[in-house]
Design a protein around this motif. Structure first.
Motif, short mmCIF file in Angstrom:
data_model
loop_
_atom_site.label_atom_id
_atom_site.label_comp_id
_atom_site.label_asym_id
_atom_site.label_seq_id
_atom_site.Cartn_x
_atom_site.Cartn_y
_atom_site.Cartn_z
N VAL A 88 0.87 -1.18 0.00
CA VAL A 88 0.00 0.00 0.00
C VAL A 88 0.91 1.22 0.00
O VAL A 88 1.73 1.38 0.90
CB VAL A 88 -0.92 0.00 1.24
N ARG A 89 0.75 2.07 -1.01
CA ARG A 89 1.62 3.23 -1.17
C ARG A 89 0.84 4.45 -1.61
O ARG A 89 -0.09 4.36 -2.40
CB ARG A 89 2.72 2.96 -2.22
N SER A 90 1.28 5.59 -1.14
CA SER A 90 0.71 6.87 -1.56
C SER A 90 1.30 7.24 -2.92
O SER A 90 2.50 7.03 -3.15
CB SER A 90 1.05 7.94 -0.52
N LEU A 91 0.47 7.76 -3.80
CA LEU A 91 0.96 8.20 -5.11
C LEU A 91 0.08 9.31 -5.66
O LEU A 91 -1.12 9.14 -5.85
CB LEU A 91 0.97 7.03 -6.11
N PHE A 92 0.71 10.45 -5.89
CA PHE A 92 0.06 11.53 -6.64
C PHE A 92 0.47 11.36 -8.10
O PHE A 92 1.59 10.96 -8.40
CB PHE A 92 0.53 12.91 -6.13
N TRP A 93 -0.43 11.68 -9.01
CA TRP A 93 -0.14 11.54 -10.44
C TRP A 93 0.77 12.66 -10.90
O TRP A 93 0.73 13.78 -10.42
CB TRP A 93 -1.42 11.58 -11.25
N GLY A 94 1.59 12.37 -11.91
CA GLY A 94 2.47 13.35 -12.53
C GLY A 94 3.83 12.73 -12.80
O GLY A 94 4.21 11.72 -12.20
N GLU A 95 4.55 13.33 -13.73
CA GLU A 95 5.81 12.76 -14.18
C GLU A 95 6.85 12.65 -13.07
O GLU A 95 7.47 11.61 -12.88
CB GLU A 95 6.38 13.58 -15.34
N ALA A 98 5.79 10.04 -10.52
CA ALA A 98 5.85 8.69 -11.10
C ALA A 98 7.29 8.22 -11.23
O ALA A 98 7.58 7.03 -11.00
CB ALA A 98 5.14 8.66 -12.44
N LYS A 99 8.22 9.11 -11.60
CA LYS A 99 9.63 8.72 -11.71
C LYS A 99 10.16 8.25 -10.36
O LYS A 99 10.84 7.23 -10.27
CB LYS A 99 10.47 9.89 -12.23
N LYS A 100 9.85 8.99 -9.31
CA LYS A 100 10.29 8.61 -7.97
C LYS A 100 9.66 7.27 -7.57
O LYS A 100 10.33 6.39 -7.03
CB LYS A 100 9.91 9.70 -6.97
N CYS A 114 -9.75 1.99 -11.90
CA CYS A 114 -11.19 1.90 -11.68
C CYS A 114 -11.73 3.25 -11.23
O CYS A 114 -11.32 3.78 -10.19
CB CYS A 114 -11.48 0.83 -10.63
N GLU A 115 -12.64 3.80 -12.00
CA GLU A 115 -13.30 5.08 -11.68
C GLU A 115 -12.30 6.22 -11.48
O GLU A 115 -12.42 7.00 -10.53
CB GLU A 115 -14.19 4.94 -10.45
N VAL A 116 -11.31 6.32 -12.37
CA VAL A 116 -10.35 7.41 -12.26
C VAL A 116 -10.53 8.47 -13.35
O VAL A 116 -9.81 9.46 -13.36
CB VAL A 116 -8.88 6.90 -12.29
N VAL A 117 -11.47 8.28 -14.25
CA VAL A 117 -11.59 9.18 -15.41
C VAL A 117 -12.92 9.94 -15.44
O VAL A 117 -13.55 10.05 -16.47
CB VAL A 117 -11.40 8.41 -16.73
N TYR A 118 -13.30 10.50 -14.33
CA TYR A 118 -14.55 11.25 -14.31
C TYR A 118 -14.26 12.73 -14.07
O TYR A 118 -13.55 13.10 -13.14
CB TYR A 118 -15.52 10.71 -13.25
N GLN A 119 -14.78 13.57 -14.94
CA GLN A 119 -14.72 15.03 -14.80
C GLN A 119 -13.34 15.55 -14.42
O GLN A 119 -13.19 16.34 -13.49
CB GLN A 119 -15.75 15.49 -13.77
N VAL A 124 -5.02 17.32 -14.95
CA VAL A 124 -5.10 16.03 -14.25
C VAL A 124 -5.00 14.89 -15.27
O VAL A 124 -4.33 13.89 -15.03
CB VAL A 124 -6.38 15.93 -13.40
N TRP A 125 -5.64 15.05 -16.44
CA TRP A 125 -5.51 14.06 -17.52
C TRP A 125 -4.04 13.90 -17.90
O TRP A 125 -3.54 12.80 -18.08
CB TRP A 125 -6.30 14.49 -18.76
N GLU A 126 -3.36 15.03 -18.03
CA GLU A 126 -1.95 14.99 -18.41
C GLU A 126 -1.11 14.30 -17.33
O GLU A 126 -0.22 13.51 -17.65
CB GLU A 126 -1.44 16.41 -18.67
N ALA A 127 -1.41 14.58 -16.08
CA ALA A 127 -0.68 13.92 -14.98
C ALA A 127 -0.94 12.41 -14.99
O ALA A 127 -0.02 11.62 -14.76
CB ALA A 127 -1.08 14.54 -13.65
N LEU A 128 -2.18 12.01 -15.25
CA LEU A 128 -2.51 10.59 -15.33
C LEU A 128 -1.73 9.94 -16.47
O LEU A 128 -1.13 8.87 -16.30
CB LEU A 128 -4.02 10.40 -15.53
N GLN A 129 -1.71 10.57 -17.64
CA GLN A 129 -0.98 10.01 -18.79
C GLN A 129 0.51 9.89 -18.49
O GLN A 129 1.14 8.88 -18.82
CB GLN A 129 -1.20 10.89 -20.02
N GLN A 130 1.09 10.90 -17.86
CA GLN A 130 2.51 10.85 -17.50
C GLN A 130 2.79 9.70 -16.53
O GLN A 130 3.79 8.98 -16.67
CB GLN A 130 2.94 12.18 -16.87
#
Length: 147
Positions: A88-95, A98-100, A114-119, A124-130
Protein backbone atom coordinates in the motif's frame (compact mmCIF):
# COMPACT_ATOMS: atom_id res chain seq x y z
CA UNK A 1 -17.97 2.73 0.22
CA UNK A 2 -17.29 0.35 -2.64
CA UNK A 3 -18.23 1.78 -6.00
CA UNK A 4 -20.46 -0.49 -8.13
CA UNK A 5 -17.87 -0.25 -10.89
CA UNK A 6 -15.25 -1.79 -8.58
CA UNK A 7 -17.50 -4.81 -8.09
CA UNK A 8 -18.10 -5.10 -11.85
CA UNK A 9 -14.37 -4.67 -12.57
CA UNK A 10 -13.52 -7.36 -10.03
CA UNK A 11 -15.97 -9.73 -11.70
CA UNK A 12 -14.42 -8.91 -15.07
CA UNK A 13 -10.97 -9.80 -13.74
CA UNK A 14 -12.37 -13.11 -12.50
CA UNK A 15 -13.70 -13.86 -15.99
CA UNK A 16 -10.80 -12.62 -18.13
CA UNK A 17 -7.30 -14.01 -17.48
CA UNK A 18 -5.24 -10.82 -17.21
CA UNK A 19 -3.49 -10.78 -13.86
CA UNK A 20 -1.84 -14.15 -13.23
CA UNK A 21 1.90 -13.73 -12.87
CA UNK A 22 1.80 -9.95 -13.40
CA UNK A 23 3.19 -7.11 -11.33
CA UNK A 24 -0.05 -5.16 -10.86
CA UNK A 25 -0.57 -1.53 -9.92
CA UNK A 26 -4.05 -0.55 -8.73
CA UNK A 27 -4.05 3.20 -9.41
CA UNK A 28 -6.26 5.24 -7.07
CA UNK A 29 -7.36 2.02 -5.43
CA UNK A 30 -9.89 3.49 -2.97
CA UNK A 31 -10.93 0.56 -0.81
CA UNK A 32 -8.49 -1.76 -2.60
CA UNK A 33 -11.13 -4.25 -3.76
CA UNK A 34 -9.93 -4.50 -7.37
CA UNK A 35 -6.26 -4.91 -6.48
CA UNK A 36 -6.98 -7.41 -3.72
CA UNK A 37 -9.04 -9.48 -6.15
CA UNK A 38 -6.13 -9.31 -8.61
CA UNK A 39 -3.85 -10.71 -5.91
CA UNK A 40 -6.20 -13.59 -5.19
CA UNK A 41 -6.30 -14.31 -8.93
CA UNK A 42 -2.56 -14.97 -8.98
CA UNK A 43 -0.82 -11.65 -9.55
CA UNK A 44 2.89 -11.89 -8.76
CA UNK A 45 2.59 -8.71 -6.73
CA UNK A 46 0.04 -5.94 -6.25
CA UNK A 47 0.68 -2.34 -5.28
CA UNK A 48 -2.39 -0.44 -4.12
CA UNK A 49 -2.07 3.34 -4.47
CA UNK A 50 -4.09 6.39 -3.61
CA UNK A 51 -3.70 9.79 -2.02
CA UNK A 52 -2.45 10.04 1.61
CA UNK A 53 -5.87 10.62 3.17
CA UNK A 54 -7.03 7.21 1.86
CA UNK A 55 -3.99 5.28 3.13
CA UNK A 56 -5.42 4.28 6.55
CA UNK A 57 -8.51 2.65 5.01
CA UNK A 58 -6.52 1.05 2.20
CA UNK A 59 -3.90 -0.33 4.59
CA UNK A 60 -6.59 -1.66 6.93
CA UNK A 61 -8.42 -3.42 4.09
CA UNK A 62 -5.19 -4.96 2.80
CA UNK A 63 -4.38 -6.19 6.31
CA UNK A 64 -7.86 -7.63 6.79
CA UNK A 65 -7.68 -9.36 3.42
CA UNK A 66 -4.48 -11.11 4.49
CA UNK A 67 -6.14 -12.79 7.47
CA UNK A 68 -6.76 -16.45 6.60
CA UNK A 69 -10.38 -17.29 5.95
CA UNK A 70 -11.53 -19.64 8.69
CA UNK A 71 -14.93 -20.35 7.19
CA UNK A 72 -15.43 -24.00 6.40
CA UNK A 73 -16.90 -25.43 3.24
CA UNK A 74 -18.22 -28.97 3.63
CA UNK A 75 -16.38 -29.18 6.95
CA UNK A 76 -12.98 -28.33 5.46
CA UNK A 77 -11.22 -25.03 6.03
CA UNK A 78 -10.04 -23.64 2.67
CA UNK A 79 -6.40 -22.77 2.21
CA UNK A 80 -6.14 -19.02 1.66
CA UNK A 81 -2.64 -17.77 1.00
CA UNK A 82 -1.38 -14.78 2.98
CA UNK A 83 -0.78 -11.56 1.05
CA UNK A 84 2.92 -10.81 1.46
CA UNK A 85 3.12 -9.43 -2.07
CA UNK A 86 0.56 -6.65 -1.52
CA UNK A 87 1.90 -3.18 -0.84
CA UNK A 88 0.00 0.00 0.00
CA UNK A 89 1.62 3.23 -1.17
CA UNK A 90 0.71 6.87 -1.56
CA UNK A 91 0.96 8.20 -5.11
CA UNK A 92 0.06 11.53 -6.64
CA UNK A 93 -0.14 11.54 -10.44
CA UNK A 94 2.47 13.35 -12.53
CA UNK A 95 5.81 12.76 -14.18
CA UNK A 96 8.07 13.69 -11.25
CA UNK A 97 6.04 11.69 -8.75
CA UNK A 98 5.85 8.69 -11.10
CA UNK A 99 9.63 8.72 -11.71
CA UNK A 100 10.29 8.61 -7.97
CA UNK A 101 7.67 5.88 -7.52
CA UNK A 102 9.19 3.91 -10.42
CA UNK A 103 12.62 3.98 -8.78
CA UNK A 104 11.18 2.56 -5.57
CA UNK A 105 8.41 0.21 -6.75
CA UNK A 106 7.99 -0.16 -10.52
CA UNK A 107 7.61 -0.86 -13.34
CA UNK A 108 4.35 -2.76 -13.67
CA UNK A 109 3.01 -5.25 -16.22
CA UNK A 110 -0.60 -4.29 -15.64
CA UNK A 111 -2.15 -1.08 -14.33
CA UNK A 112 -5.77 -1.19 -13.18
CA UNK A 113 -7.72 2.08 -13.19
CA UNK A 114 -11.19 1.90 -11.68
CA UNK A 115 -13.30 5.08 -11.68
CA UNK A 116 -10.35 7.41 -12.26
CA UNK A 117 -11.59 9.18 -15.41
CA UNK A 118 -14.55 11.25 -14.31
CA UNK A 119 -14.72 15.03 -14.80
CA UNK A 120 -10.96 15.53 -14.83
CA UNK A 121 -9.49 18.90 -15.79
CA UNK A 122 -6.86 18.86 -18.56
CA UNK A 123 -3.87 19.08 -16.18
CA UNK A 124 -5.10 16.03 -14.25
CA UNK A 125 -5.51 14.06 -17.52
CA UNK A 126 -1.95 14.99 -18.41
CA UNK A 127 -0.68 13.92 -14.98
CA UNK A 128 -2.51 10.59 -15.33
CA UNK A 129 -0.98 10.01 -18.79
CA UNK A 130 2.51 10.85 -17.50
CA UNK A 131 2.06 8.46 -14.60
CA UNK A 132 0.92 5.62 -16.85
CA UNK A 133 3.78 6.17 -19.32
CA UNK A 134 6.35 6.13 -16.50
CA UNK A 135 5.07 3.10 -14.61
CA UNK A 136 4.05 0.66 -17.36
CA UNK A 137 6.57 -1.78 -18.82
CA UNK A 138 6.91 -1.76 -22.62
CA UNK A 139 4.14 -4.01 -23.92
CA UNK A 140 2.26 -3.79 -20.62
CA UNK A 141 -1.47 -3.16 -20.34
CA UNK A 142 -3.66 -0.53 -18.75
CA UNK A 143 -7.27 -1.45 -18.10
CA UNK A 144 -9.86 1.22 -17.30
CA UNK A 145 -13.27 0.64 -15.77
CA UNK A 146 -15.73 3.49 -15.32
CA UNK A 147 -19.41 4.14 -15.31
Amino acid sequence: LVWPTAVAFSRYLCDVPLVAGCRVLDLSAGTGLVGLVAHRLGAQSVTLTDVPRVMPLLARNAALASVPDVAKVNGVAPVVPPMPNVQVRSLFWGEAEAKKFLEQHGPFDLILCCEVVYQLPQQVWEALQQTLRQLLVPGGRVVFAYQ
